[in-house]
Design an enzyme around this catalytic site. Sequence first.
Site, mmCIF file in Angstrom:
data_model
loop_
_atom_site.group_PDB
_atom_site.id
_atom_site.type_symbol
_atom_site.label_atom_id
_atom_site.label_comp_id
_atom_site.label_asym_id
_atom_site.label_seq_id
_atom_site.Cartn_x
_atom_site.Cartn_y
_atom_site.Cartn_z
ATOM 1 N N TYR A 174 0.839 -1.208 0.000
ATOM 2 C CA TYR A 174 0.000 0.000 0.000
ATOM 3 C C TYR A 174 0.875 1.261 0.000
ATOM 4 C CZ TYR A 174 -3.756 3.176 1.560
ATOM 5 O OH TYR A 174 -4.666 4.201 1.663
ATOM 6 N N GLU A 185 4.184 1.760 -0.602
ATOM 7 C CA GLU A 185 5.045 1.944 -1.775
ATOM 8 C C GLU A 185 4.190 2.053 -3.037
ATOM 9 O OE1 GLU A 185 7.967 2.806 -1.495
ATOM 10 O OE2 GLU A 185 8.959 1.777 0.152
ATOM 11 N N LYS A 240 1.319 3.516 -3.212
ATOM 12 C CA LYS A 240 0.846 4.910 -3.247
ATOM 13 C C LYS A 240 1.991 5.874 -3.568
ATOM 14 C CE LYS A 240 -3.601 4.805 -2.101
ATOM 15 N NZ LYS A 240 -4.668 5.454 -2.883
ATOM 16 N N PHE A 272 -14.461 -0.206 16.164
ATOM 17 C CA PHE A 272 -14.820 0.142 17.543
ATOM 18 C C PHE A 272 -16.313 0.485 17.663
ATOM 19 C CE2 PHE A 272 -10.359 1.643 19.234
ATOM 20 C CZ PHE A 272 -9.892 0.340 19.118
ATOM 21 N N GLN A 322 -0.310 4.023 20.536
ATOM 22 C CA GLN A 322 -0.085 4.640 19.216
ATOM 23 C C GLN A 322 -1.178 5.668 18.960
ATOM 24 O OE1 GLN A 322 -1.184 1.557 19.814
ATOM 25 N NE2 GLN A 322 -2.299 0.635 18.124
HETATM 26 P P1 NAD Z 1 -12.627 1.809 0.385
HETATM 27 O O1 NAD Z 1 -11.925 0.503 0.440
HETATM 28 O O2 NAD Z 1 -13.920 1.958 1.099
HETATM 29 O O3 NAD Z 1 -12.864 2.257 -1.120
HETATM 30 C C1 NAD Z 1 -12.034 1.895 -2.183
HETATM 31 C C2 NAD Z 1 -12.897 1.695 -3.423
HETATM 32 O O4 NAD Z 1 -12.040 1.347 -4.522
HETATM 33 C C3 NAD Z 1 -13.889 0.534 -3.263
HETATM 34 O O5 NAD Z 1 -15.156 0.903 -3.745
HETATM 35 C C4 NAD Z 1 -13.275 -0.570 -4.101
HETATM 36 O O6 NAD Z 1 -14.214 -1.516 -4.570
HETATM 37 C C5 NAD Z 1 -12.607 0.235 -5.201
HETATM 38 N N1 NAD Z 1 -11.545 -0.519 -5.866
HETATM 39 C C6 NAD Z 1 -10.517 -1.182 -5.284
HETATM 40 N N2 NAD Z 1 -9.762 -1.770 -6.223
HETATM 41 C C7 NAD Z 1 -10.333 -1.479 -7.430
HETATM 42 C C8 NAD Z 1 -10.028 -1.823 -8.761
HETATM 43 N N3 NAD Z 1 -8.979 -2.605 -9.071
HETATM 44 N N4 NAD Z 1 -10.811 -1.352 -9.748
HETATM 45 C C9 NAD Z 1 -11.885 -0.568 -9.458
HETATM 46 N N5 NAD Z 1 -12.226 -0.212 -8.195
HETATM 47 C C10 NAD Z 1 -11.465 -0.680 -7.199
HETATM 48 O O7 NAD Z 1 -11.578 2.892 0.917
HETATM 49 P P2 NAD Z 1 -11.741 4.468 1.181
HETATM 50 O O8 NAD Z 1 -11.459 4.722 2.601
HETATM 51 O O9 NAD Z 1 -12.998 4.952 0.579
HETATM 52 O O10 NAD Z 1 -10.499 5.024 0.377
HETATM 53 C C11 NAD Z 1 -10.622 5.629 -0.903
HETATM 54 C C12 NAD Z 1 -9.256 6.114 -1.372
HETATM 55 O O11 NAD Z 1 -8.739 7.074 -0.453
HETATM 56 C C13 NAD Z 1 -8.213 4.999 -1.475
HETATM 57 O O12 NAD Z 1 -7.414 5.228 -2.598
HETATM 58 C C14 NAD Z 1 -7.408 5.167 -0.216
HETATM 59 O O13 NAD Z 1 -6.082 4.711 -0.380
HETATM 60 C C15 NAD Z 1 -7.457 6.668 0.005
HETATM 61 N N6 NAD Z 1 -7.274 7.005 1.427
HETATM 62 C C16 NAD Z 1 -8.283 6.847 2.316
HETATM 63 C C17 NAD Z 1 -8.063 7.162 3.644
HETATM 64 C C18 NAD Z 1 -9.163 7.058 4.669
HETATM 65 O O14 NAD Z 1 -8.888 7.329 5.853
HETATM 66 N N7 NAD Z 1 -10.377 6.703 4.348
HETATM 67 C C19 NAD Z 1 -6.817 7.612 4.078
HETATM 68 C C20 NAD Z 1 -5.804 7.713 3.136
HETATM 69 C C21 NAD Z 1 -6.047 7.437 1.802
HETATM 70 N N1 UDP Z 2 -6.533 -0.611 15.517
HETATM 71 C C1 UDP Z 2 -6.940 -1.174 16.722
HETATM 72 N N2 UDP Z 2 -8.017 -2.000 16.708
HETATM 73 C C2 UDP Z 2 -8.735 -2.269 15.592
HETATM 74 C C3 UDP Z 2 -8.328 -1.678 14.365
HETATM 75 C C4 UDP Z 2 -7.215 -0.878 14.381
HETATM 76 O O1 UDP Z 2 -6.320 -0.954 17.771
HETATM 77 O O2 UDP Z 2 -9.727 -3.020 15.683
HETATM 78 C C5 UDP Z 2 -5.374 0.307 15.540
HETATM 79 C C6 UDP Z 2 -4.277 -0.026 14.531
HETATM 80 O O3 UDP Z 2 -3.358 -0.938 15.067
HETATM 81 C C7 UDP Z 2 -3.678 1.346 14.305
HETATM 82 C C8 UDP Z 2 -4.862 2.305 14.465
HETATM 83 O O4 UDP Z 2 -5.836 1.585 15.188
HETATM 84 O O5 UDP Z 2 -2.723 1.631 15.290
HETATM 85 C C9 UDP Z 2 -5.456 2.762 13.147
HETATM 86 O O6 UDP Z 2 -5.707 1.620 12.375
HETATM 87 P P1 UDP Z 2 -6.467 1.671 10.982
HETATM 88 O O7 UDP Z 2 -6.452 0.281 10.430
HETATM 89 O O8 UDP Z 2 -7.768 2.350 11.139
HETATM 90 O O9 UDP Z 2 -5.601 2.631 10.059
HETATM 91 P P2 UDP Z 2 -4.028 2.820 9.818
HETATM 92 O O10 UDP Z 2 -3.781 4.209 10.211
HETATM 93 O O11 UDP Z 2 -3.256 1.865 10.668
HETATM 94 O O12 UDP Z 2 -3.857 2.522 8.378
#
Ligand code: NAD
Ligand code: UDP
Length: 322
Positions: free
Chosen positions: A150, A152, A154, A196, A214
């Site tokens: 994830y 690398e 990204k 949670f 953390q």
């Molecule tokens: P999510 O897993 O709910 O959504 C990802 C979506 O992408 C899903 O609908 C999935 O089906 C689709 N998808 C995955 N692989 C695919 C493929 N090969 N072809 C077509 N569609 C595909 O995750 P999210 O939280 O909604 O995240 C959305 C984006 O934002 C991601 O790129 C994620 O890396 C980035 N992001 C999210 C967070 C967060 O906190 N939510 C933080 C950092 C980055």
């Molecule tokens: N985490 C936790 N319990 C859970 C899910 C996650 O303690 O049921 C912790 C995880 O180890 C990390 C933080 O919560 O320290 C955030 O995790 P998340 O998977 O939401 O996102 P991350 O920032 O790690 O990608």
Amino acid sequence: MTDGKRILVAGGAGFLGTNLCLRLLEDEGNHVVCLDNFYTGRRENIEMLLMNPRFSLREHDVTEPLTLDEAFDEIYNLACPASPPHYQKDPVYTTRVNVFGTMHLLDAARRFNAKFLQASTSEVYGDPAVHPQAEEYRGNVNCTGIRACYDEGKRCAESLVFDYARMYGVRVKVVRIFNTYGPYMDIEDGRVVSNFIVQALRGEPLTVYGTGEQTRSLCYVDDLLTGFLRVMATEDDFLGPLNLGNPEEYTVLELAEKIIAAVGSESAIIHCALPQDDPKCRRPDISRAGKKLGWHPTVSVAEGLQRTVQYFSHLQNVQPPR
Ligand code: NAD
Ligand code: UDP
């Protein structure tokens, strides 16, 4: 076809994608196409949107080349599994999604002269040795660890985005998203807030990984999307990267306690194994977003958690104990 914008949201059936499609459709000029293969996204999320004539679904896996016969003005690339258990399930596929998927969408942006926004992540900073994290920080990623597919992936996607801008003049923007939560997260998603809340609503123990010391900083989805829209509207010579997140930082243990209180639950807290390479702290420096966009989060964690608890408590498959 009106004179509004045609917008492609790749990953539009996921958590952020569903919220983004809803937000974009609020502007009655916009036509939104959700492109998704439902790898982690859900059909139920977008079912109600299919009734809107300005919304359509295109089922496609972005690792395969795209054949789009309609032009787009804007492309948001959110397609990628984002929860650690999901992106670690098939790490090679995760890398393919980030590298080939991003390339295919960039090719589409190039063909249509569309603006392109890449959903990057705070994970490009890895387990940060600098706190809080500003965009200049180059990160501390373990490239052989279980999060590398994830992180690398990204990082490579970011480099592709900047190279498409330099080589082909594609109009790109990169946002680095810090932990965001809210409605339309899947109950099986596996990330901390949804885990949670679902556990607290069911009266099950909350699973804190490791000691829970953390930290994470949590942003409510509506604030994040305001940032997305403002970034997309910036002038073409603004590429980013730009951090978007809420600097309100808590330990995971504090978060567990807050969620138990917000739900009014009697759940206990249990400690489970800490996953490898779990970052010890994370907090965005959002000065650049403040200066460039006048953007600051407006929803406190207390308020955002209430709204999210409200959403989950109405789901039929999240039953409280009898
Ligand atoms: P999510 O897993 O709910 O959504 C990802 C979506 O992408 C899903 O609908 C999935 O089906 C689709 N998808 C995955 N692989 C695919 C493929 N090969 N072809 C077509 N569609 C595909 O995750 P999210 O939280 O909604 O995240 C959305 C984006 O934002 C991601 O790129 C994620 O890396 C980035 N992001 C999210 C967070 C967060 O906190 N939510 C933080 C950092 C980055
Ligand atoms: N985490 C936790 N319990 C859970 C899910 C996650 O303690 O049921 C912790 C995880 O180890 C990390 C933080 O919560 O320290 C955030 O995790 P998340 O998977 O939401 O996102 P991350 O920032 O790690 O990608």
